[in-house]
Structure formats: C-alpha cells, structure tokens
Design a protein around this motif. Structure first.
Motif, short mmCIF file in Angstrom:
data_model
loop_
_atom_site.label_atom_id
_atom_site.label_comp_id
_atom_site.label_asym_id
_atom_site.label_seq_id
_atom_site.Cartn_x
_atom_site.Cartn_y
_atom_site.Cartn_z
N SER A 136 64.75 82.59 33.99
CA SER A 136 64.73 81.30 33.31
C SER A 136 65.86 80.43 33.84
O SER A 136 66.25 80.56 35.01
N VAL A 137 66.40 79.56 33.02
CA VAL A 137 67.50 78.68 33.40
C VAL A 137 68.64 79.47 34.08
O VAL A 137 69.04 80.51 33.57
N ALA A 153 62.88 78.89 38.27
CA ALA A 153 62.38 79.81 37.25
C ALA A 153 61.25 80.65 37.86
O ALA A 153 60.57 80.21 38.80
N ILE A 189 62.20 76.58 30.72
CA ILE A 189 62.53 77.56 31.76
C ILE A 189 63.42 77.03 32.87
O ILE A 189 63.81 77.77 33.77
N GLY A 190 63.73 75.72 32.87
CA GLY A 190 64.59 75.24 33.95
C GLY A 190 64.76 73.74 33.87
O GLY A 190 64.18 73.08 33.01
N ILE A 246 59.25 77.85 39.81
CA ILE A 246 59.28 76.45 39.40
C ILE A 246 60.70 75.90 39.50
O ILE A 246 61.64 76.48 38.97
#
Lengths: 315, 315
Positions: free
Chosen positions: B23-24, B29, A116-117, B41
């Motif tokens: 997401s990214v 995130a 997610i990152g 996050i």
C-alpha cells in the motif's frame, strides 16, 4: 473548443488494446484484468475556487473529492475497491489536513474503498482522486445502451446543489433551513453505489448527472443514438426547490451541475420492479420521460426562458 | 512536518484489505487482481514552477509527466499497461496542448502504455498522471528486501538533471554542449523499464532515484533495516559532470533530484551477470557500495562540505 472536443482531439488514442473494453468517453474506463472480472477506473480533479467555493470546509472537500469519483463507479455499476489521491497543497496546515483526511476517510469507510497510494506536492490547492472498482465481466452499465421505448429515470432530487451554490454566491436568497439543506447537498453529494449495483442486468443505460440533466442526457442520447421526451411535472424537486418559482426551480434542476444522481433508462416492463426497489431503498426513483427514435433530439413539454446562462429551449 | 510524516499520519489506513499486498510507502501500490497477476498502481503530480521551470516546452512536460510515473513502474519491475491523466489548464492553448499530447504519446508509444481515461479542468497548470502496470504474482521488486552483504548498484549517471536545473536557474555556467546535455536529462528522463523487468528474481531490493541518491537510499535502508557504505569514486558521473570540481559534481550526484535512475541491491554472486547485462543493454550499471548491518546508517569514504543546501555529512 469544448472539453469533449479537446479530449477527442488530443487524448483519444487508437487502436485500443484488446483488454480495454471501454476507454475515454464513458463515466469510467473498463479493463479486463481476469477471466471473470473487469477493473473500472475513474479520475476526477477538484480545483479550489473552480469546483468548490474558496471557503468550503476541508471536511467537505475531502468527502466530495471522493464522492464525485464514487458517483462514476455507481453510474457504471461497479463495486468500489481502491483509491489513490494526488494532493497539491499551498502550505502545510495540519488542522486543514486533519479535517480533509477525516472527510475522505468517512465516506471511504461507508463505501468500502481503501486508499492504496498517492502523491503529495506543493502548489495551488488541488485534489485529484482516482478510484478503482470491479464488476463481473460484461455487466458494467454503459451510456450507449438506451433503447427506443425505454423509460428514463433519475434518482433523488435535481438542482439542489446548484441552488446551494447560488445561495453561497448570494445570487439567491432562501429561508435558513432550505439554504442549509441546499448547501449540504452541494458539499456532501451521495454517490448512489447500491443503486448502481442493483441496476446491473436491469438498466439498458446509465450515467451520473454531474453537468446537469440536460447536458448529461444529451451525451447519453448521442452515445445510444436515440432521442428523448421529458415531462416537466415529473422532474423531482426537493421541498426546498418546490417553494421557488417553477421555471427557476426547473432551471436549476435541468441545467445546474453537481447533483451526482443517477440517470438511467430501462424497459417499461421493469417499472413495477423499480417502484418496489424505491420503497425498499427509500431512495426516490422518478420516471421523467421516455426514449424516442429521434437521434440526439431532446424535447420537453415546457418551455424554459430566462435561465441563468441564457439557455432557453431544447433542440 | 515532512511529506512522509504527513502521509504516515493522515493517509496510511489500516487494516489493509487482503488483496492489497503493498500500500502507501513503496514506489507503487500492488494489488492482487487475478490468481497469477498483480496490478501495480502509481500516481505523480507535476505542478508548474515546482516540478518544472515555468518556461519548460510543453512537449517535455508531456513526456516527463509520464516518464516520472513509468520510472516508478520500472523500480517495481512492472510491465506498463494503462494510464489516466488529470489535466488542469489555465486556458485553452491549442499549440501548447498539441505539443503536450505529442510528448506524452511519444513516450507512451515507446513504453507500450495506453491512455484509458482522465479529467480536464480549468485552473493553475498541473498534470497528474496515474500509471497502471502488471507483474506476475509475487515478483515485484520492493524497497524492503536488501540483505547485508548485497552490492549496491545504480543505472546511468547521477546528478545530470540537478545540474541542468542549476544551469537553467543560472546558478552554474557550463560549456554550451554540456549545458544542453544536462537540460535534456532534466526534461527527458529515461524510465528504466527493461532493466526493471530484468531485475525481477535477481535484485533483492529496488527503487528509483527521484529525490537524490542519499535521500532515496536512506528510505531503502530504513525499509530493509540495514545500513550502507558508499565508495565515492564509483558514483557514476557523466562526462559533463566529470569536468566540474569533484565535490560540486558529487554534491549534484548525491543530493540532486530528478535522475529517475534505478537504485538496486543484489547478492555479490550476481556481479558477473549484471556486468554482462550492462554490455548487452548498453546501459551503465555501476556498483557504488555495499549493504552493511548498521540499520539506517549511511557512510561514504569522502566528506562533502559546502553543498548547496548545507548538507555536509551522512548519518
């Protein structure tokens, strides 16, 4: 100053917020994020030349960087959910990156965890992966729950990864097939996620073996304020290690790192259920000893001498 | 290959799981962890000699490693909750560690964020901090919400950190007091957490300025599919930068990194409310331009020539 003292001294903050159930010191942190769900958070860094030999294939680095983190989730009984990565690269090498990303994604896909990152930056090659997972409230497996009389179990075989490293570093010579097997175990450890989830509500304590059985079991004993007795003939050795001299093989199995197998304790009455799970899962689960009341004391029915790092007895 | 292309190519996975809302690609995130709460996050790595000069005081490194991450939470309007760190150290230097830990904890305490885990390992000095925060569901501030006609605002002054770096690298000479001020802004950026929370439900889009106003605003414009017009006389310059030649000062303010101020857009009708918040918070909030309909096009009423990196116009 040892890593644990360093963390204790500089990075153990108090008082802990109410929603943080487990902070620094177990396999992962546990935070209550919803009435019936806890978030499990773990972070591990892999540094080139420290955690993997300089010529490790990029695919294996990507795979292993995630595997060692997933192993922490397995040890706590969590279901993997999300990951982030901080990637520091000396240069932009697209072949390397493609292989790395492929190794990472292959295991992520198997484990059902999603990226997610992250952060990408230039510098000496290092990879930090953080995984987040969830468990139902109060069901996480901790290091601190071992009870006197519990049986001690480990999954899989021990010592293969350390043997693989010894082969790569030319400290040991093995037949080609065994050498390849041990190198694969070093490069592609198997996080025992399904076992971890199955152990919820069954094991009294659990952790993963990343620093070697003896070092890690000692942490578990200290956390649980108990002791342990190990039976050397029960330590699970792969066919490759069984061909070595017993004390050499036991040396790797007891003190070698990077196995990422689960170490857990459970009441004797669960033995039959665990043996049955072993049959169903096709994963070796060996009973290697018993928890005793002698706080932090670890003994074994075999005395090891001439181990690589001078280790020669248990205390 | 640029960092963004690299991430896009290797680390943007699909399909995104249902509980992952962002997401990214944004500041952080966003994951739905409970019916009314989202988890935010973010992860950032600081590498010695890349993100801070080699002789930066350890206290500043600890402070800044957290500050740059908190700035991402500020940009998304999150309340900081927990952090983890992966610390790679070349050797065990207790004085350095004590100062580092003190800088980290000082800002953590101010921001109400708690350290819950990490990893310590040996290698070239690098610090990866991951912060986790929370927001009420659907209230996070994204880069993608800017509307045609929105006013564009920035907090604080721009260009001070880049000027501080130029002073340290002896590319620029300033009076002692101004040099000290700029170096402090480089070493101790101020994450605008309170502003971020206040902007929830008010700003249409928001991000933090870490790569320089122009580079970051372009990301916002692309995400929101709009353009922007900037007014050079409104770019907020500190008293130290106001003493420099205007084109030099604007060069630092527009293209220098490390400011960690917030860049946000809001409808014109909020101007009075924002001006009032500025008075109450004592934090400068300058309207520096306007969102236009020309997708991804950025223009300014001033042409810059002879910038350090050869930058001479927008497009």
């Amino acid at each position: 100053m040892h890593e644990f003292d360093l963390i204790q001294h500089y990075f153990t903050w108090t008082p802990t917020p109410a929603e943080v159930r487990v902070s620094v010191g177990d396999d992962a942190a546990i935070v209550q994020v919803a009435p019936d769900e806890e978030l499990i958070i773990s972070v591990d860094t892999l540094v080139n030349g420290v955690h993997f030999p300089l010529d490790t294939p990029a695919h294996a680095i990507g795979y292993k960087a995630l595997a060692v983190n997933l192993s922490d989730l397995a040890a706590i009984g969590a279901k993997p959910r999300w990951l982030t990565q901080a990637l520091t690269l000396p240069k932009l090498d697209q072949d390397w990156l493609a292989d790395f990303a492929h190794g990472l994604k292959e295991l992520a896909h198997q484990a059902g965890i999603f990226l997610i990152g992250g952060d990408t930056t230039r510098g000496p090659l290092s990879i930090t992966i953080q995984v987040m997972g969830t468990t139902p409230k109060q069901q996480a497996l901790l290091r601190s729950g071992a009870q006197v009389g519990d049986l001690i179990f480990v999954s899989g075989y021990l010592g293969d990864a350390a043997t693989g490293l010894a082969v790569i570093q030319e400290r040991l010579s093995l037949p080609t097939e065994d050498a390849n097997y041990c190198r694969e175990r070093l490069n592609y450890p198997s996080p025992r996620l399904e076992l971890g989830v199955w152990l919820r509500g069954r094991a009294n304590s659990c952790m993963d073996i990343s620093d070697g059985l003896v070092a890690d079991l000692k942490h578990l004993l200290t956390s649980s304020q108990v002791g342990a007795k190990l039976y050397h003939q029960s330590i699970p050795l792969s066919p490759a290690l069984q061909k070595l001299d017993l004390s050499v093989a036991l040396g790797f199995a007891l003190t070698g790192g990077d196995d990422y197998e689960l170490l857990f304790t459970a009441p004797k009455k669960l033995l039959a259920e665990i043996e049955n799970y072993q049959l169903v899962s096709q994963l070796s689960l060996k009973c290697i000893g018993e928890i005793t009341s002698k706080t932090s004391e670890l003994s074994m029915d075999y005395e090891l001498v001439n181990l690589p790092d001078g280790y020669n007895h248990f205390q």
